[in-house]
Design a protein around this motif. Structure first.
Motif, PDB file in Angstrom:
ATOM      1  N   ILE A   1       0.888  -1.122   0.007  1.00 59.81           N
ATOM      2  CA  ILE A   1       0.012   0.082   0.113  1.00 59.81           C
ATOM      3  C   ILE A   1       0.858   1.320   0.043  1.00 59.81           C
ATOM      4  O   ILE A   1       1.742   1.370   0.865  1.00 59.81           O
ATOM      5  N   HIS A   2       0.791   2.007  -1.247  1.00 59.32           N
ATOM      6  CA  HIS A   2       1.739   3.310  -1.121  1.00 59.32           C
ATOM      7  C   HIS A   2       0.925   4.550  -0.809  1.00 59.32           C
ATOM      8  O   HIS A   2      -0.046   4.821  -1.263  1.00 59.32           O
ATOM      9  N   THR A   3       1.627   5.216   0.210  1.00 63.80           N
ATOM     10  CA  THR A   3       0.535   6.405   0.808  1.00 63.80           C
ATOM     11  C   THR A   3       1.373   7.520  -0.133  1.00 63.80           C
ATOM     12  O   THR A   3       2.199   7.512  -0.752  1.00 63.80           O
ATOM     13  N   ARG A   4       0.396   8.525  -0.103  1.00 60.60           N
ATOM     14  CA  ARG A   4       0.637   9.745  -0.698  1.00 60.60           C
ATOM     15  C   ARG A   4       1.826  10.555  -0.232  1.00 60.60           C
ATOM     16  O   ARG A   4       2.384  11.466  -0.772  1.00 60.60           O
ATOM     17  N   ASP A   5       2.422  10.126   1.180  1.00 61.24           N
ATOM     18  CA  ASP A   5       3.624  10.698   1.716  1.00 61.24           C
ATOM     19  C   ASP A   5       4.852  10.177   1.338  1.00 61.24           C
ATOM     20  O   ASP A   5       5.964  10.227   1.994  1.00 61.24           O
ATOM     21  N   GLY A   6       4.668   8.993   0.486  1.00 62.71           N
ATOM     22  CA  GLY A   6       5.750   8.044   0.264  1.00 62.71           C
ATOM     23  C   GLY A   6       6.170   6.947   1.025  1.00 62.71           C
ATOM     24  O   GLY A   6       7.117   6.302   0.770  1.00 62.71           O
ATOM     25  N   ARG A   7       5.203   6.351   2.107  1.00 63.10           N
ATOM     26  CA  ARG A   7       5.430   5.351   2.866  1.00 63.10           C
ATOM     27  C   ARG A   7       4.949   4.272   2.056  1.00 63.10           C
ATOM     28  O   ARG A   7       3.986   4.290   1.125  1.00 63.10           O
ATOM     29  N   ALA A   8       5.398   2.948   2.450  1.00 70.01           N
ATOM     30  CA  ALA A   8       4.838   1.613   1.963  1.00 70.01           C
ATOM     31  C   ALA A   8       4.465   0.689   2.891  1.00 70.01           C
ATOM     32  O   ALA A   8       5.399   0.509   3.679  1.00 70.01           O
ATOM     33  N   TYR A   9       3.338   0.132   2.941  1.00 71.87           N
ATOM     34  CA  TYR A   9       3.079  -0.927   3.743  1.00 71.87           C
ATOM     35  C   TYR A   9       2.638  -2.286   3.309  1.00 71.87           C
ATOM     36  O   TYR A   9       1.983  -2.131   2.184  1.00 71.87           O
TER      37      TYR A   9
ATOM     38  N   GLU B   1      -5.738   4.972   9.909  1.00 71.73           N
ATOM     39  CA  GLU B   1      -5.525   6.305   9.472  1.00 71.73           C
ATOM     40  C   GLU B   1      -4.216   6.916  10.119  1.00 71.73           C
ATOM     41  O   GLU B   1      -3.476   7.719   9.442  1.00 71.73           O
ATOM     42  N   ARG B   2      -3.924   6.519  11.325  1.00 75.81           N
ATOM     43  CA  ARG B   2      -2.690   6.913  11.924  1.00 75.81           C
ATOM     44  C   ARG B   2      -1.203   6.410  11.285  1.00 75.81           C
ATOM     45  O   ARG B   2      -0.202   7.188  11.442  1.00 75.81           O
ATOM     46  N   LEU B   3      -1.543   5.349  10.356  1.00 78.83           N
ATOM     47  CA  LEU B   3      -0.173   4.903   9.635  1.00 78.83           C
ATOM     48  C   LEU B   3      -0.154   5.989   8.220  1.00 78.83           C
ATOM     49  O   LEU B   3       1.092   5.709   7.859  1.00 78.83           O
ATOM     50  N   GLY B   4      -1.027   6.763   7.932  1.00 76.66           N
ATOM     51  CA  GLY B   4      -1.005   7.669   7.027  1.00 76.66           C
ATOM     52  C   GLY B   4      -1.514   7.119   5.739  1.00 76.66           C
ATOM     53  O   GLY B   4      -1.488   7.359   4.584  1.00 76.66           O
ATOM     54  N   ILE B   5      -2.363   5.824   6.079  1.00 81.63           N
ATOM     55  CA  ILE B   5      -2.988   5.196   4.885  1.00 81.63           C
ATOM     56  C   ILE B   5      -4.312   5.931   4.541  1.00 81.63           C
ATOM     57  O   ILE B   5      -5.100   6.131   5.621  1.00 81.63           O
ATOM     58  N   SER B   6      -4.829   6.236   3.501  1.00 78.99           N
ATOM     59  CA  SER B   6      -6.004   7.213   3.099  1.00 78.99           C
ATOM     60  C   SER B   6      -6.559   6.371   1.756  1.00 78.99           C
ATOM     61  O   SER B   6      -6.141   5.636   1.006  1.00 78.99           O
ATOM     62  N   VAL B   7      -7.910   6.883   1.757  1.00 82.87           N
ATOM     63  CA  VAL B   7      -8.768   6.402   0.375  1.00 82.87           C
ATOM     64  C   VAL B   7      -7.871   7.107  -0.735  1.00 82.87           C
ATOM     65  O   VAL B   7      -7.526   8.219  -0.531  1.00 82.87           O
TER      66      VAL B   7
END
Length: 350
Positions: A112-120, A162-168
């Motif tokens: 899962i690629h977040t818009r702030d550059g993280r990946a889970y 959501e606190r992980l930075g994961i979003s719709v």
């Protein structure tokens, strides 16, 4: 029988190229990193790549005759998904990017690629994932509403996720599970269409190494939205002939194998140009390139998109034979080399 042109093509280079292509996540709409790598590789070979506003890349190779321009297009974008919602239990509901059967991704690892550059990391599961818990787990319909992504982080609520930075709207890429075997077999997700991109790089490498000018000017288009239908819908206006280089389907009454270059005479968009298709078949026969001619009733290509977009071009479709397309795909190095060999024969034919 092997193609007469094939010994000149660098198979090792094509396979090395295919490996990094497969290992770079690039669902449709999320091709920024892979396009920067494609651009850098093209520049290593001595080519300039121009980027279009929508994110496609175009490499121009000047030919002996510049009055007519041949376009070759392959797509770097792949199937994937996007976060549709975060569920109360912290898991993710997702919406597909591209067309695939939902059961083909069940149990798949993903990022899962977040818009702030993280990946889970995560895993795709049905909402009834265990036969020890759910009596109808085997029969539970594999459809979007019944699937979810389990995140490999300590989260069990929507707020924790959501606190992980994961979003719709976050992009989800599938683990390709790429295996390039010593006996030439290649099994991986996303051989559609990264195997064809590797073939195009094999062609480019040969032209650069041998300092050969093609008979006509060639424009190579690396497209980024093919899986959602509009990858090469807009192409340079000077292109008069276009060959979509995309995987050849295998199964049912089709003739192609995983070692052939497939030549498609007709797909869901209708028949391809009769003269171009006939010419490609004749070149394959003359050069001894293993090939098959097939019809794909449930298939569309970047050439289809260009024609639907109003391009006044002749168009054809070829590519390496790929088994289990849009699933756990497999091809062979022979098919990639045979595709590059047929393209080489076409662009150097006088």
């Amino acid at each position: 029988m092997q193609s007469n042109a094939q010994p000149e093509l660098d198979r090792t280079y094509m396979m090395d190229t295919l490996r990094w292509l497969l290992e770079t996540p690039s669902p449709s709409g999320y091709c920024m990193k892979i396009m920067s790598l494609v651009k850098a590789e093209a520049e290593k070979l001595g080519y300039e790549m121009r980027m279009t506003p929508k994110g496609n890349g175009i490499v121009t190779i000047e030919g002996d005759d510049s009055d007519e321009v041949v376009g070759l297009t392959a797509h770097v974008d792949t199937l994937g998904a996007m976060v549709r919602s975060i569920k109360p239990n912290g898991m993710l509901r997702f919406t597909p990017i591209g067309g695939y059967a939902m059961h083909t991704v069940e149990g798949e690892y993903c990022l899962i690629h977040t818009r702030d550059g993280r990946a889970y990391e995560g895993t795709v599961l049905s909402t009834k994932p265990s036969v020890h818990v759910y009596s109808d787990a085997r029969d539970w319909k594999r459809e979007e509403a019944n699937m979810e992504i389990r995140i490999d982080e300590p989260t069990s609520t929507k707020e924790e996720t959501e606190r992980l930075g994961i979003s719709v709207g976050d992009i989800v890429s599938w683990d390709p599970r790429a295996r390039l075997l010593d006996n030439g077999w290649v099994k991986s997700r996303h051989l559609d269409d990264k195997a064809s991109v590797a073939a195009l790089f094999g062609l480019m490498e040969w032209l650069a190494r041998e300092s050969v000018r093609p008979a006509k000017t060639v424009k190579i288009i690396f497209s980024t939205y093919e899986e959602v239908g509009h990858g090469s819908s807009h192409i340079p206006g000077d292109i008069t002939e276009m060959i979509a280089v995309d995987m050849g389907a295998i199964g049912d009454d089709l003739s192609a194998t995983e070692r052939d270059v497939s030549i498609c005479a007709k797909d869901s968009s209708g028949p391809y140009d009769y003269g171009m298709t006939s010419g490609l078949i004749a070149l394959a026969k003359e050069s001894g390139i293993p090939h098959a001619v097939d019809i794909y009733p449930y298939y569309g290509s970047d050439a289809s998109a260009a024609l639907r977009g109003g391009s006044n071009v002749r168009a054809a479709l070829i590519g390496p034979g790929v088994h289990a397309s849009h699933g756990m795909e497999r091809t062979h190095a022979d098919a990639i080399a045979n595709t590059a060999a047929l393209l080489l024969a076409y662009v150097t034919a006088q």
